[in-house]
Scaffold this active site. Structure first.
Site, short mmCIF file in Angstrom:
data_model
loop_
_atom_site.label_atom_id
_atom_site.label_comp_id
_atom_site.label_asym_id
_atom_site.label_seq_id
_atom_site.Cartn_x
_atom_site.Cartn_y
_atom_site.Cartn_z
N CYS A 119 0.94 -0.96 0.13
CA CYS A 119 -0.13 -0.06 0.01
C CYS A 119 0.80 1.33 -0.01
O CYS A 119 0.59 2.25 -0.72
CB CYS A 119 -1.02 0.05 1.25
SG CYS A 119 -2.47 -1.41 0.91
N HIS B 136 -6.49 -3.12 -1.23
CA HIS B 136 -5.81 -4.06 -0.28
C HIS B 136 -6.51 -5.24 0.06
O HIS B 136 -7.73 -5.50 0.86
CB HIS B 136 -5.73 -3.45 0.89
CG HIS B 136 -4.68 -4.39 2.04
ND1 HIS B 136 -3.58 -4.45 2.27
CD2 HIS B 136 -5.12 -5.20 2.93
CE1 HIS B 136 -2.87 -5.33 3.02
NE2 HIS B 136 -3.81 -5.94 3.68
N HIS C 38 -0.31 -8.45 1.30
CA HIS C 38 -1.04 -7.59 0.36
C HIS C 38 -1.06 -8.70 -0.88
O HIS C 38 0.20 -8.80 -1.30
CB HIS C 38 -0.31 -6.47 -0.01
CG HIS C 38 -1.42 -5.54 -0.98
ND1 HIS C 38 -1.47 -4.24 -0.63
CD2 HIS C 38 -1.89 -5.93 -2.32
CE1 HIS C 38 -2.31 -3.64 -1.81
NE2 HIS C 38 -2.46 -4.55 -2.68
N HIS D 44 -0.42 -10.62 -3.85
CA HIS D 44 0.68 -10.23 -5.23
C HIS D 44 0.72 -11.50 -5.95
O HIS D 44 0.89 -12.64 -5.29
CB HIS D 44 1.78 -9.73 -4.63
CG HIS D 44 2.58 -10.32 -3.46
ND1 HIS D 44 2.20 -10.18 -2.23
CD2 HIS D 44 3.61 -11.08 -3.65
CE1 HIS D 44 3.13 -10.89 -1.47
NE2 HIS D 44 3.80 -11.67 -2.44
#
Ligand code: DGP
Length: 112
Positions: free
Chosen positions: A6, A45, A96, A98
């Site tokens: 973030c 998020h 987060h 990915h």
């Protein structure tokens, strides 16, 4: 919320951008494991693949719509691998969601 990716999205931490659209951001991994190693993230998020639901799956679909464009941009015509790590056993270090896009060489058949 204290989230590294973030902070990258906010520009507070610099990154090498590869691709961006309304829902998706992609940037070079700081510790590349292959000649091409890009991280593709939803801007929203989402903690991990384990937190994907009907409420946020559209953002994940947007990531997968972006991946072929990113692969083309990075010259991965001969193929590539997409990986997401989940939780402790999956060795997820950044919480987060990915997707690692790895390529630019013949990758190993070994997955673990
Ligand atoms: P994972 O282990 O699946 O949670 O992958 C996290 C990846 O994030 C890891 O390959 C290294 C990368 N990474 C960690 N910190 C940074 C950073 O500050 N910048 C960039 N570009 N990548 C980072």
């Amino acid at each position: 919320m204290d989230c590294l990716f973030c902070s990258i999205l906010e520009g507070a931490i610099p990154s090498q951008k590869v691709y961006e659209d309304e829902n998706v951001y992609a940037f070079r991994d700081i510790n590349p494991q292959a000649p091409v190693h890009v991280l593709v993230i939803p801007k929203e998020h989402i903690p991990s693949a384990d937190a994907v639901s009907a409420v946020n799956s559209g953002k994940v679909a947007a990531v997968f719509e972006a991946i072929p464009k990113i692969a083309k941009e990075c010259g991965l015509e001969q193929g590539y691998r997409v990986i997401t790590n989940v939780g402790e056993h999956g060795c997820q270090s950044v919480k987060h969601l990915h997707f690692h896009v790895l390529g630019g060489k013949q990758l190993s058949e070994k997955m673990d």
